[in-house]
Scaffold this active site. Structure first.
Site, PDB file in Angstrom:
ATOM      1  N   ASP A 193      68.372  28.212  29.201  1.00  0.00           N
ATOM      2  CA  ASP A 193      67.797  28.543  30.511  1.00  0.00           C
ATOM      3  C   ASP A 193      68.791  28.186  31.615  1.00  0.00           C
ATOM      4  O   ASP A 193      68.792  27.084  32.152  1.00  0.00           O
ATOM      5  CB  ASP A 193      66.435  27.862  30.755  1.00  0.00           C
ATOM      6  N   TYR A 196      67.798  31.368  35.828  1.00  0.00           N
ATOM      7  CA  TYR A 196      66.443  31.732  36.279  1.00  0.00           C
ATOM      8  C   TYR A 196      66.455  32.956  37.201  1.00  0.00           C
ATOM      9  O   TYR A 196      65.580  33.127  38.043  1.00  0.00           O
ATOM     10  CB  TYR A 196      65.712  30.543  36.931  1.00  0.00           C
ATOM     11  N   HIS A 315      66.502  25.879  22.084  1.00  0.00           N
ATOM     12  CA  HIS A 315      65.821  25.823  23.387  1.00  0.00           C
ATOM     13  C   HIS A 315      64.394  25.281  23.310  1.00  0.00           C
ATOM     14  O   HIS A 315      64.000  24.418  24.094  1.00  0.00           O
ATOM     15  CB  HIS A 315      65.831  27.201  24.038  1.00  0.00           C
ATOM     16  N   HIS A 325      54.140  24.710  27.150  1.00  0.00           N
ATOM     17  CA  HIS A 325      54.825  25.291  25.993  1.00  0.00           C
ATOM     18  C   HIS A 325      54.433  24.571  24.701  1.00  0.00           C
ATOM     19  O   HIS A 325      55.239  24.460  23.776  1.00  0.00           O
ATOM     20  CB  HIS A 325      56.355  25.237  26.180  1.00  0.00           C
ATOM     21  N   VAL A 353      60.723  22.645  28.112  1.00  0.00           N
ATOM     22  CA  VAL A 353      59.705  21.869  28.824  1.00  0.00           C
ATOM     23  C   VAL A 353      60.419  21.099  29.927  1.00  0.00           C
ATOM     24  O   VAL A 353      61.382  20.379  29.662  1.00  0.00           O
ATOM     25  CB  VAL A 353      58.984  20.906  27.860  1.00  0.00           C
ATOM     26  N   HIS A 354      59.935  21.257  31.160  1.00  0.00           N
ATOM     27  CA  HIS A 354      60.690  20.733  32.314  1.00  0.00           C
ATOM     28  C   HIS A 354      60.393  19.261  32.544  1.00  0.00           C
ATOM     29  O   HIS A 354      59.779  18.855  33.530  1.00  0.00           O
ATOM     30  CB  HIS A 354      60.398  21.580  33.554  1.00  0.00           C
TER      31      HIS A 354
HETATM   32 FE   LIG Z   1      62.607  27.897  28.733  1.00  0.00          FE
END
Ligand SMILES: [Fe+2]
Length: 464
Positions: A193, A196, A315, A325, A353-354
């Site tokens: 990622d 974006y 990822h 997720h 996962v942020h």
């Molecule tokens: Fe992602």
């Protein structure tokens, strides 16, 4: 201490342990931070360099299997040429300057047309040597440098930085600058990622250009090892864009053929004392698929006498206790986890996962439909799973956890940051996670990791 003072002390201890989450077996960081998404920086925040047709978005990655190659990539906005990189070792004479020519790519995406995207592979460099390289001509000439890794070997110290889900917000800038402020990092392991761009209308591919300019300050000087995430897919039938990974694959080249892979989405490299395997969460991995077949052949090739540390990048995390997720990595875990345990993988880095999370060494490979053994158990041959999707992108932090914290989750915290893995020798590596709000040397989570092949004993928890 008298008996009367023992009771309050015990209560206080219990309250403290409850607070930090030990009663559930793991720790949830209680750091308080601003939540909510951060907007992407305006495009003007990442301007092109001055001059006509000046090379921009310069980045490097490893260019062969063992570390003597570098792929230099850049974009020329107006003209195809010059398509050459000039390079020389530090201290070399003028006559010793060498040249490598790029292959030139370009693509269209909806109404966007890319510049000329160059990828030049430099091979047979000396190990452990500083090189300079130059791109462009006239007043559009730019100079950069990189240092090749030491020759592959079992006790070669080497330090990796780890980031994921970076994006291009003010938080992304903070993450990258925080990483760069630490002089230890020699190569970035990127967990997927990137830009974006697809969060903007029509997947505004100018956002791929701005991202390339944003990360140049690091990626032109040390290799970033790329993993594809879901934001690299850019699959948009509504825009008549049907080719998955089109911008990513045009812009980011990796040395996949050197590891007998048939796709840039999965491959391996050896660097110093580490063997690094990159997988694709968004390519087929079921039995008989190219990725499955490649990984099955790849794992037995790992030579721990040469590269004691076996690291995987993918990822979508396999172990994740956030309410984001959740279980998206489950089918890939079911396919490959037993191989990772058999092969004694040391660490798996994921993004997606942020937030940040580090697992215990656990496995969940006993289940066979009828035996009911479907819970993770401690396993000394299992990797530590680390989610490092906290680069700081436009979508904001993942701030909601499953409660109670599962026993497999050793530490979790919803803060932006990056990690550093300092490999010391064949048995020991020091791992630290750095929250953006802290000063550079401060580690919000840290652990001495013991190699699974040479020293497979349990690591003491840093939190006990
Ligand atoms: Fe992602």
């Amino acid at each position: 201490m008298g008996a009367r003072s023992m009771v309050p002390a015990a209560v206080t201890l219990f309250l403290f342990l409850s607070f930090v989450g030990l009663c559930n077996g793991g720790i949830t960081g209680n750091y308080v931070r601003q939540v909510g998404p951060t907007a992407d920086m305006p495009k003007e925040a990442f301007p092109p360099p001055p001059g006509f047709n000046t090379p921009e978005q310069v980045h490097i990655t490893q260019g062969d299997h063992g570390g003597r190659g570098v792929i230099v990539s850049w974009v020329t906005p107006a003209m195809r040429h010059p398509n050459v990189v000039t390079y020389w070792a530090e201290g070399a004479k003028l006559k010793d300057k060498q040249k490598a020519h790029s292959k030139i790519y370009s693509y269209r995406y909806f109404t966007y047309s890319s510049g000329y995207i160059h990828h030049a592979t430099i091979e047979a460099l000396e190990y452990d040597t500083k090189y300079f390289y130059e791109l462009g001509r006239g007043n559009g000439t730019r100079r950069f440098s990189f240092t090749t890794p030491p020759k592959v070997g079992p006790d070669v110290p080497y330090t990796f930085g780890i980031m994921g889900d970076l994006g291009q917000t003010s938080a992304s800038i903070q993450t990258l600058e925080h990483y760069m402020a630490n002089p230890k990092g020699q190569t970035v392991l990127f967990a997927g990622d990137l830009s974006y761009a697809d969060d903007h209308p029509y997947h505004d591919n100018e956002r791929w250009d701005t991202w390339g300019r944003f990360v140049e300050k690091s990626a032109a000087y040390q290799p970033w090892i790329w993993t594809a995430g879901n934001h690299e897919l850019d699959f948009a039938p509504e825009l008549e864009e049907y080719t998955p990974f089109k911008p990513y694959l045009n812009r980011y080249h990796v040395p996949y053929r050197a590891s007998q892979s048939t796709s840039p989405l999965w491959y391996s490299i050896k660097r110093a004392s580490a063997h690094i395997i990159v997988l694709s969460s968004y390519s087929a991995y079921g039995k008989y698929t190219p990725q499955y077949t490649w990984l099955k052949q790849e794992l037995p090739k790992v030579n721990r006498a040469e590269t004691p540390w076996l690291i995987v990048l993918v990822h979508s995390p396999w172990y994740n206790s956030y309410n984001y997720h959740y279980m998206e990595g489950e089918t890939m875990r079911v396919m490959f986890e037993s191989w990772f345990v058999q092969s004694k993988v040391d660490i798996v880095f994921a993004g997606h996962v942020h937030a940040y999370e580090r697992s215990e060494r656990i496995s969940n490979i006993k289940f066979n439909i009828t035996n009911g053994q479907s819970a993770p158990v401690k396993d000394p041959s299992a990797p530590v799973y680390i989610t490092i999707g906290d680069g700081g992108n436009i979508e904001g932090l993942a701030t909601s956890y499953t409660e109670p914290q599962p026993s497999y989750s050793a530490y979790r915290e919803a803060s932006f940051g990056h990690a550093i893995l300092e490999i010391k020798n064949r048995t020991h590596a020091h791992y630290t996670w750095h929250r953006n709000q802290d000063n550079t040397p401060v580690a919000a989570d840290s652990l001495w990791l013991y190699n699974r092949y040479y020293y497979p004993v349990e690591e003491p928890s840093p939190w006990e």
